[in-house]
Write an enzyme that holds these catalytic residues in place. Structure first.
Site, PDB file in Angstrom:
ATOM      1  N   ARG A  11      13.350   9.194  -3.244  1.00  0.00           N
ATOM      2  CA  ARG A  11      12.231   8.531  -3.908  1.00  0.00           C
ATOM      3  C   ARG A  11      10.945   9.203  -3.446  1.00  0.00           C
ATOM      4  NH1 ARG A  11       9.016   3.808  -1.938  1.00  0.00           N
ATOM      5  NH2 ARG A  11       7.783   3.149  -3.723  1.00  0.00           N
ATOM      6  N   HIS A  27       1.486   6.068  -5.936  1.00  0.00           N
ATOM      7  CA  HIS A  27       1.535   5.685  -4.524  1.00  0.00           C
ATOM      8  C   HIS A  27       0.153   5.987  -3.928  1.00  0.00           C
ATOM      9  CE1 HIS A  27       4.578   4.908  -1.081  1.00  0.00           C
ATOM     10  NE2 HIS A  27       3.361   4.801  -0.545  1.00  0.00           N
ATOM     11  N   GLU A  76       3.504  -0.979  -4.114  1.00  0.00           N
ATOM     12  CA  GLU A  76       2.746  -1.951  -3.314  1.00  0.00           C
ATOM     13  C   GLU A  76       1.340  -2.216  -3.845  1.00  0.00           C
ATOM     14  OE1 GLU A  76       2.861  -0.975   0.845  1.00  0.00           O
ATOM     15  OE2 GLU A  76       5.038  -1.084   0.917  1.00  0.00           O
ATOM     16  N   ASN A  90       9.772  -3.395  -0.729  1.00  0.00           N
ATOM     17  CA  ASN A  90       9.520  -2.746   0.552  1.00  0.00           C
ATOM     18  C   ASN A  90       9.426  -3.843   1.602  1.00  0.00           C
ATOM     19  OD1 ASN A  90       9.351  -0.421  -0.923  1.00  0.00           O
ATOM     20  ND2 ASN A  90       7.174  -0.047  -0.526  1.00  0.00           N
ATOM     21  N   TYR A 140       9.121  -4.687   5.777  1.00  0.00           N
ATOM     22  CA  TYR A 140       8.887  -4.207   7.143  1.00  0.00           C
ATOM     23  C   TYR A 140       8.931  -5.310   8.192  1.00  0.00           C
ATOM     24  CZ  TYR A 140       7.791   0.317   5.216  1.00  0.00           C
ATOM     25  OH  TYR A 140       7.900   1.522   4.581  1.00  0.00           O
ATOM     26  N   GLU A 194      11.792   0.690   0.418  1.00  0.00           N
ATOM     27  CA  GLU A 194      11.312   1.170   1.723  1.00  0.00           C
ATOM     28  C   GLU A 194      11.717   0.167   2.791  1.00  0.00           C
ATOM     29  OE1 GLU A 194       7.080   1.968   2.129  1.00  0.00           O
ATOM     30  OE2 GLU A 194       7.052   3.010   0.192  1.00  0.00           O
TER      31      GLU A 194
HETATM   32  C1  FCB Z   1       4.142   1.077   3.190  1.00  0.00           C
HETATM   33  C2  FCB Z   1       3.730   2.257   2.330  1.00  0.00           C
HETATM   34  C3  FCB Z   1       4.175   3.580   2.873  1.00  0.00           C
HETATM   35  C4  FCB Z   1       4.076   3.629   4.380  1.00  0.00           C
HETATM   36  C5  FCB Z   1       4.785   2.453   4.986  1.00  0.00           C
HETATM   37  C6  FCB Z   1       4.803   2.459   6.493  1.00  0.00           C
HETATM   38  O1  FCB Z   1       3.201   0.078   3.046  1.00  0.00           O
HETATM   39  O2  FCB Z   1       4.259   2.119   1.031  1.00  0.00           O
HETATM   40  O3  FCB Z   1       3.413   4.577   2.247  1.00  0.00           O
HETATM   41  O4  FCB Z   1       2.756   3.685   4.761  1.00  0.00           O
HETATM   42  O5  FCB Z   1       4.199   1.272   4.541  1.00  0.00           O
END
Ligand code: FCB
Length: 467
Positions: free
Chosen positions: A80, A124, A169, A298, A300, A372
């Site tokens: 991707r 992006h 995002e 995405n 985290y 992600e």
């Molecule tokens: C996300 C973004 C990516 C990278 C990661 C850590 O928010 O999509 O570009 O910065 O975080």
């Protein structure tokens, strides 16, 4: 009866890694590329750690063959990547730039030759600077420009690229770009951030319609950065209310219009003092809710939130300007003993399961991809140059398991992309944060597959985890 191995993913599960154009390509002034808002922002003193810019980054523009070979070594099924808008349509208007497009044509060919499925993200974050000068995402015309650009890129690559993500995002583009200003273009005006939100979504919907009209079989989606959100004390009404507000501003303000065709009423009320949503015109929400083939998520970390402290003056915990208009007095709490990454983000793999299962429940019927997931840690190469990133290995393992748990609970998860293929330019943090499963020595551009990369290769080849 076949017994289903709980550590194996469903057949056909797509395994990939992700990157973004400005974070890796470099070559910012080559072959007709014009500046994006990130070029301007990163070259403005004080905006990025160490004054770092994406001018050189990982030199992927020139080293893409080597990078695709590394993907092949890892056995990746998909890659991707994002297209840099000002590389293929300089200035954001008018005809395509053939030389810029050629780079992506060569990259796609290289991927296909090695059996790797190309997955394109159209936006992006590298908006052509000229479009920001004309008003940026708070201006409605930017949505039309984006749809036009999307259709042009699809026209050039659509014969070989089947998977398309419109936006990456939009929360970050809107709220970090136009409210807190820690991302490009660095503006700080909450009403503009809300207008930007709407025009990003409108551009997404118009792009989907334009691509679909030419290519009914394309796999189309958008990528949202969703968070698990929970109250610090589930027994405290104020904390529950804080969680409702942040869930609204982080997640539902995007999920609801895209997948239900309406902004959430409670969020509109939370924002009533900031915007009357007068930018919404008749028919916009139908466009925004144009049916999709997939949703990219995405993930985290989790936000743990609490009510404002009753006795503290509100300003004492307000982050001004905030990326949370309408929720600026909410406190973000760190849980004692929960490990954090080098970004200071709590490691919370169950939050990924929770997020996937929640989306499957509240917005049923759409296939999901983790587009992600990953973690920054300080990597210290050994004397032999090897990078034994044990913390990242553990982070990823916990999140692979979280995906399996979500699938077991019925979430229609079809694939997973590690962030990131390479260490890269981490936006305002510059090169100070490393997310790669492949390390990059920026002085020499030498790539080294980290332990987490080798481990990922095992998972990909096995389509699952060892018992
Ligand atoms: C996300 C973004 C990516 C990278 C990661 C850590 O928010 O999509 O570009 O910065 O975080």
């Amino acid at each position: 009866m076949t017994s289903i191995d709980p550590l194996t993913f469903p057949p056909g599960f797509l395994w990939g890694a992700a990157t973004a154009s400005y974070q890796i390509e470099g070559a910012v002034a080559e072959d007709g590329r014009t500046p994006s808002i990130w070029d301007t922002f990163s070259h403005t003193p004080g905006r990025t750690v160490g004054g770092d810019t994406g001018d050189v980054a990982c030199e992927h523009y020139h080293r893409y063959r080597e990078d695709v070979a590394l993907m092949s070594d890892l056995g990746l099924g998909s890659y991707r990547f994002s297209v840099a808008w000002p590389r293929v349509q300089p200035g954001g208007r008018g005809p395509m730039n053939g030389k810029g497009l050629d780079f992506y044509r060569r990259l796609v060919d290289e991927l296909l030759e090695r059996g790797i499925t190309p997955w394109v993200t159209l936006y992006h974050w590298d908006l052509p600077q000229e479009l920001e000068d004309a008003g940026g995402w708070p201006a409605r015309d930017t949505a039309a420009r984006f749809a036009e650009y999307a259709a042009l890129v699809h026209g050039a690559l659509g014969d070989r690229v089947r998977h398309w993500t419109t936006l990456n995002e939009p929360w970050c583009s809107a709220f970090l770009g136009y409210a807190s200003g820690v991302h490009a273009p660095g503006r700080q005006h909450a009403p503009d951030a809300l207008a930007a939100t709407h025009h990003l979504l409108l551009g997404h919907g118009e792009a989907v319609r334009a691509i679909r009209a030419n290519d009914p079989g394309a796999q189309l989606g958008v990528t949202l950065n969703l968070y698990a959100v929970s109250p610090a004390d589930p027994g405290n009404a104020g904390d529950l209310e804080a969680a409702r507000r942040i869930d609204g501003l982080a997640n539902r303000i995007f999920l609801d219009p895209v997948l239900r065709g309406a902004y959430p009423e409670d969020v509109r009320q939370d924002l009533a003092g900031i915007s009357d949503f007068g930018f919404v015109r008749d028919g916009d929400l139908d466009v925004i809710a144009t049916p999709l083939d997939l949703l990219g998520i995405n993930y985290y970390s989790r936000h743990v939130v609490a009510a404002p402290e009753p006795d503290a003056p509100a300003e004492s915990y307000r982050r001004v300007p905030t990326p949370w208009p309408g929720g600026e007095d909410v406190r973000f709490v760190k849980r004692p003993g929960v490990p954090v990454t080098d970004m200071d983000w709590e490691v919370d793999a169950p939050g990924l399961t929770e997020t996937l299962v929640r989306v499957a429940r509240d917005y049923p019927g759409i296939p999901l991809y983790v587009t992600e997931n990953g973690a920054a840690y300080v990597d210290i190469p050994g004397a032999d140059g090897a990078i034994d990133d044990a913390e990242r290995v553990a982070y990823f393992d916990a999140h692979y398991r979280a995906c399996l748990d979500a699938i077991a609970q019925g979430a229609p998860l079809r694939g997973y992309f590690a962030w990131s293929l390479l260490d890269n330019f981490e936006w305002a943090f510059g090169y100070s944060k490393r997310f790669g499963i492949i390390g990059v020595d920026y002085a020499t551009q030498r790539r080294t597959i980290k332990a987490s990369g080798h481990r990922y290769g095992d998972v990909v080849r096995r389509n699952g985890l060892a018992g």
